[in-house]
Design an enzyme around this catalytic site. Sequence first.
Site, PDB file in Angstrom:
ATOM      1  N   ASN A 241      54.518  27.182  37.965  1.00 41.56           N
ATOM      2  CA  ASN A 241      55.653  27.747  37.236  1.00 41.56           C
ATOM      3  C   ASN A 241      56.813  26.760  37.250  1.00 41.56           C
ATOM      4  O   ASN A 241      56.777  25.759  37.972  1.00 41.56           O
ATOM      5  CB  ASN A 241      56.111  29.045  37.893  1.00 41.56           C
ATOM      6  CG  ASN A 241      55.249  30.245  37.509  1.00 41.56           C
ATOM      7  OD1 ASN A 241      54.530  30.214  36.500  1.00 41.56           O
ATOM      8  ND2 ASN A 241      55.318  31.296  38.311  1.00 41.56           N
TER       9      ASN A 241
ATOM     10  N   HIS B 144      42.440  28.408  36.173  1.00 42.01           N
ATOM     11  CA  HIS B 144      41.972  29.094  37.376  1.00 42.01           C
ATOM     12  C   HIS B 144      42.369  28.241  38.589  1.00 42.01           C
ATOM     13  O   HIS B 144      41.847  27.136  38.750  1.00 42.01           O
ATOM     14  CB  HIS B 144      40.455  29.253  37.297  1.00 42.01           C
ATOM     15  CG  HIS B 144      39.863  29.944  38.476  1.00 42.01           C
ATOM     16  ND1 HIS B 144      40.603  30.647  39.395  1.00 42.01           N
ATOM     17  CD2 HIS B 144      38.580  30.051  38.891  1.00 42.01           C
ATOM     18  CE1 HIS B 144      39.804  31.138  40.316  1.00 42.01           C
ATOM     19  NE2 HIS B 144      38.578  30.777  40.048  1.00 42.01           N
TER      20      HIS B 144
ATOM     21  N   HIS C 188      51.859  35.953  30.925  1.00 43.19           N
ATOM     22  CA  HIS C 188      51.847  34.621  30.291  1.00 43.19           C
ATOM     23  C   HIS C 188      51.175  34.647  28.918  1.00 43.19           C
ATOM     24  O   HIS C 188      50.527  33.676  28.517  1.00 43.19           O
ATOM     25  CB  HIS C 188      51.146  33.587  31.180  1.00 43.19           C
ATOM     26  CG  HIS C 188      51.828  33.341  32.494  1.00 43.19           C
ATOM     27  ND1 HIS C 188      52.726  32.318  32.685  1.00 43.19           N
ATOM     28  CD2 HIS C 188      51.737  33.982  33.683  1.00 43.19           C
ATOM     29  CE1 HIS C 188      53.148  32.345  33.954  1.00 43.19           C
ATOM     30  NE2 HIS C 188      52.578  33.348  34.572  1.00 43.19           N
TER      31      HIS C 188
ATOM     32  N   TYR D 117      41.994  35.059  38.640  1.00 39.16           N
ATOM     33  CA  TYR D 117      41.899  34.263  37.401  1.00 39.16           C
ATOM     34  C   TYR D 117      40.488  34.257  36.824  1.00 39.16           C
ATOM     35  O   TYR D 117      40.311  34.352  35.606  1.00 39.16           O
ATOM     36  CB  TYR D 117      42.430  32.838  37.631  1.00 39.16           C
ATOM     37  CG  TYR D 117      43.940  32.807  37.765  1.00 39.16           C
ATOM     38  CD1 TYR D 117      44.561  33.383  38.875  1.00 39.16           C
ATOM     39  CD2 TYR D 117      44.756  32.252  36.796  1.00 39.16           C
ATOM     40  CE1 TYR D 117      45.942  33.391  39.011  1.00 39.16           C
ATOM     41  CE2 TYR D 117      46.136  32.253  36.920  1.00 39.16           C
ATOM     42  CZ  TYR D 117      46.725  32.825  38.030  1.00 39.16           C
ATOM     43  OH  TYR D 117      48.089  32.837  38.160  1.00 39.16           O
TER      44      TYR D 117
HETATM   45 FE1  HDE Z   1      49.360  33.939  37.522  1.00 41.47          FE
HETATM   46  N1  HDE Z   1      48.064  34.923  36.332  1.00 41.47           N
HETATM   47  N2  HDE Z   1      49.120  35.327  38.945  1.00 41.47           N
HETATM   48  N3  HDE Z   1      50.805  33.054  38.653  1.00 41.47           N
HETATM   49  N4  HDE Z   1      49.688  32.578  36.103  1.00 41.47           N
HETATM   50  C1  HDE Z   1      47.722  34.582  35.087  1.00 41.47           C
HETATM   51  O1  HDE Z   1      45.527  34.502  34.302  1.00 41.47           O
HETATM   52  C2  HDE Z   1      48.106  36.210  38.991  1.00 41.47           C
HETATM   53  C3  HDE Z   1      51.197  33.454  39.898  1.00 41.47           C
HETATM   54  C4  HDE Z   1      50.444  31.464  36.199  1.00 41.47           C
HETATM   55  O2  HDE Z   1      48.676  29.246  30.502  1.00 41.47           O
HETATM   56  C5  HDE Z   1      46.577  35.380  34.559  1.00 41.47           C
HETATM   57  O3  HDE Z   1      44.530  33.477  32.590  1.00 41.47           O
HETATM   58  C6  HDE Z   1      48.120  36.930  40.246  1.00 41.47           C
HETATM   59  C7  HDE Z   1      51.950  32.429  40.541  1.00 41.47           C
HETATM   60  C8  HDE Z   1      50.425  30.747  34.950  1.00 41.47           C
HETATM   61  O4  HDE Z   1      46.823  30.400  30.589  1.00 41.47           O
HETATM   62  C9  HDE Z   1      46.202  36.282  35.735  1.00 41.47           C
HETATM   63  C10 HDE Z   1      49.191  36.435  40.929  1.00 41.47           C
HETATM   64  C11 HDE Z   1      52.009  31.404  39.649  1.00 41.47           C
HETATM   65  C12 HDE Z   1      49.597  31.487  34.115  1.00 41.47           C
HETATM   66  C13 HDE Z   1      47.217  35.885  36.761  1.00 41.47           C
HETATM   67  C14 HDE Z   1      49.801  35.427  40.111  1.00 41.47           C
HETATM   68  C15 HDE Z   1      51.294  31.823  38.473  1.00 41.47           C
HETATM   69  C16 HDE Z   1      49.147  32.618  34.870  1.00 41.47           C
HETATM   70  C17 HDE Z   1      46.836  36.038  33.244  1.00 41.47           C
HETATM   71  C18 HDE Z   1      49.703  36.845  42.293  1.00 41.47           C
HETATM   72  C19 HDE Z   1      52.723  30.057  39.810  1.00 41.47           C
HETATM   73  C20 HDE Z   1      49.271  31.198  32.669  1.00 41.47           C
HETATM   74  C21 HDE Z   1      46.045  35.231  32.229  1.00 41.47           C
HETATM   75  C22 HDE Z   1      48.705  36.830  43.282  1.00 41.47           C
HETATM   76  C23 HDE Z   1      52.208  29.293  40.899  1.00 41.47           C
HETATM   77  C24 HDE Z   1      48.093  30.273  32.537  1.00 41.47           C
HETATM   78  C25 HDE Z   1      45.289  34.306  33.003  1.00 41.47           C
HETATM   79  C26 HDE Z   1      47.841  29.938  31.092  1.00 41.47           C
HETATM   80  C27 HDE Z   1      48.274  33.585  34.388  1.00 41.47           C
HETATM   81  C28 HDE Z   1      47.211  36.439  37.969  1.00 41.47           C
HETATM   82  C29 HDE Z   1      50.982  34.740  40.500  1.00 41.47           C
HETATM   83  C30 HDE Z   1      51.192  30.976  37.327  1.00 41.47           C
HETATM   84  C31 HDE Z   1      46.124  37.753  35.458  1.00 41.47           C
HETATM   85  C32 HDE Z   1      47.142  38.011  40.649  1.00 41.47           C
HETATM   86  C33 HDE Z   1      52.532  32.469  41.954  1.00 41.47           C
HETATM   87  C34 HDE Z   1      51.151  29.465  34.606  1.00 41.47           C
HETATM   88  O5  HDE Z   1      44.928  35.989  36.216  1.00 41.47           O
END
Ligand code: HDE
Length: 753
Positions: A197, A388, A116, A411
């Site tokens: 999402n 987060h 992202h 997060y």
């Molecule tokens: Fe994320 N995801 N994600 N994700 N995600 C990040 O956090 C992660 C997942 C989502 O505009 C990271 O700050 C894991 C689902 C959005 O700043 C990180 C898993 C959904 C955003 C991270 C998922 C999301 C992130 C990278 C599986 C929809 C952007 C930067 C367990 C429900 C937020 C950050 C923004 C961002 C980890 C799966 C949505 C690395 C480990 C499912 C919208 O922490």
Amino acid sequence: MSDDDSTPTERDEEQPKATDGGETGESDESRSDAESGRTGTSRDDDIDENSKQEQLDDVRENPEGEQLTSDHGVKISDTDNSLKAGERGPTIMEDFHFREKMTQFDHESIPERVVHARGTGAHGYFQPYEDPDLGEYDDLSELTKASFLQDPDQKTPVFTRFSTVVGSRGSADTVRDVRGFATKFYTEEGNWDLVGNNIPVFFIQDAMEFPDLVHAIKPEPDDAIPQASSAHDTFWDFASLKPEITHMIMWVLSGRALPRAYRMMQGFGVHTFRLVNEEGDSKFVKFHWTPKLDTSQLVWDETQKIAGKNPDFNRQELYDAIEAGYAPEWELGVQIFDEDDAAEFDFDVLDPTKIVPETEVPVRPIGKMVLNETPDNFFAEVEQVAFHPGNVVPGIDFSNDPLLQGRLFSYQDTQLNRFNSANWDEIPINRPVAERHNNQRAGFMRQEINEGKASYKPNSIGDDDPRETPENEGGYEHYAEKIEGQKIRNRSESFEDHFSQARLFWNSMTDPEKQNIVDAARFELSKVDRMEIRERMVYDLFNNVDHEFAKRVAEGIGVEPPEEPGDEMPTHDREDSRLSIEERRDADSIETRKIAVLVDDGYDSDHLETVVSTLEDEGARVKVVSKMLGDAEAENGATVEADKSHATAESVLFDALFVPGGEDSVDALLEQGDAKHFVAETFKHKKPIAAAGAGTDLLEAVDLPDVEIADDETVSSDGVVTGGDDLEEFAEAFVDAIAEHRHWKRSPKEVPA
Ligand code: HDE
């Protein structure tokens, strides 16, 4: 046509950034907070839509009319020349201004988000509805004690960031990808982050698999190719070995992954969450954002061209819309169900690769979000906003979805990497509006100055403050779910069905949407070098969704079509029309759609004026495109200024095209390859086209297949509107064609564009 790009049909109330705190921009409230050494708003103060902006006012800096200083406030006399030993001599170490300027520059970048990374954001507010229809429940307090959801007169400030997932910070907006939809609610009980999402399911079922998924989809590790694309061997290798990915793949191959605008896409919390009321009763919930402007998609060829013409397409269009007064709006909806309902479903509600179909549980709108303020500074607000999913407020809780559980760790951890400090929550955009007090007082870049000697509990020196708050007075209490089980590293059997909902999605698509999915699969897999990966995708995954689908993909990618359906292919023919972008369309608004008008000298000004004023009255934004900038002169001597020339205006940047009549104008357009290409490409991308009078000659010259063209009475033929004798009727027919957005019945393969 107008200077400000548009005529807003409805403007939300002004959101003053400056408060009545005088030149410093300080509000009375923030002054008194500063005096008391507190940041944030005490729970006794009302939070309203301006609360976050007022808090941000404290840190805004405005250079207007000011003198240049160092970071430490010393006025600078020369910022162009370093201090040297003699005019042509070496630079001297003592030049503190040079050192400071260069050091700041050297440290300007922070790590981009590991996923992202590319995004944009906006401020706004959330407001609960007066009387939401909650089915068997009377009001929201029966479901949740979250205070920001109770009062329909209260507006809670929010900041939303939209993003692509795979590409790096500088990648193009219109790639095929999931879009992030993350909202921070600055509630009076603390921040709630709904980090969702635009697709309601996910690729994997357990957080443990996330690093593998991301390694597979990101550019390959040896050559770092391709950027922002899943179309390569490592991603499809991983996918073909993970049948649980199938449902998500169907969504990602569909138009959901090519949103026309962030303002025109749904959002989903994805996981099952819990709502908890004052009595401690809990229901399961799925969160849905539904855009007021309908869900709309681009088409694949178009997205690739836009990526070159305007890589900032989605970012810019959100910014432009808000600046022009069209505050985008979404409804927040909930699907409510309890443990008993969950036990009846033929899938596990803790499995994030499953939706709860709306045919089973309706989505009940409970409030709206309006985004009405662009950021002042991209870095400070959009780059530094940090979400987060673990940020919840009383009344909202987690489920045991193993993907969500893992996110609750990831997060916080990722923010430590991005900001190099546990104090990332003190950055203005992340700071709650609710007051906060605790014994965390140190760490890199600590901002708050906490008073008092006691930074521990229990303490007698400080009267044991700050005090804990009992649950019944607003303290957060986790839902007391009964858990029993053996410690086990395993996957539940209830997560095993990977194809039923993938098939439901496929069945729910219209024929053109199915064709888009087939085309997308062919594109993606044609980029995969290894035959065994392509074969596994067809035989092990697609053939277990739908046999015909698998055969159609196979034919395009050099794989022998399977003879029989896969062993695991479900036989059901269930459908859910809410899953199809086309079926769920309400289709009566053309608000903010961008329409190009092609003219040259000699155009018919009646045509232009009538059609343009009808479009603008309906809230569309019209741009006059000509071969060069400057005025074009009409048959009757009137003039119109071109907003764009062919040098910068391409059909892919518009939603529809209008060609007015006027013999000379059309004769000139017939000489221009750019004009003919404009028509052909607009047609190819299934967008509405209107041509009045002689304007139809340009359409004839392009030879659009299967289109009926008339130059007198209005005819509407698959989104191609011609005629013009009755201009009012003609303009209305064009509005209807634009409201349909894309005209999928066309078969434009033979149009060269
Ligand atoms: Fe994320 N995801 N994600 N994700 N995600 C990040 O956090 C992660 C997942 C989502 O505009 C990271 O700050 C894991 C689902 C959005 O700043 C990180 C898993 C959904 C955003 C991270 C998922 C999301 C992130 C990278 C599986 C929809 C952007 C930067 C367990 C429900 C937020 C950050 C923004 C961002 C980890 C799966 C949505 C690395 C480990 C499912 C919208 O922490």
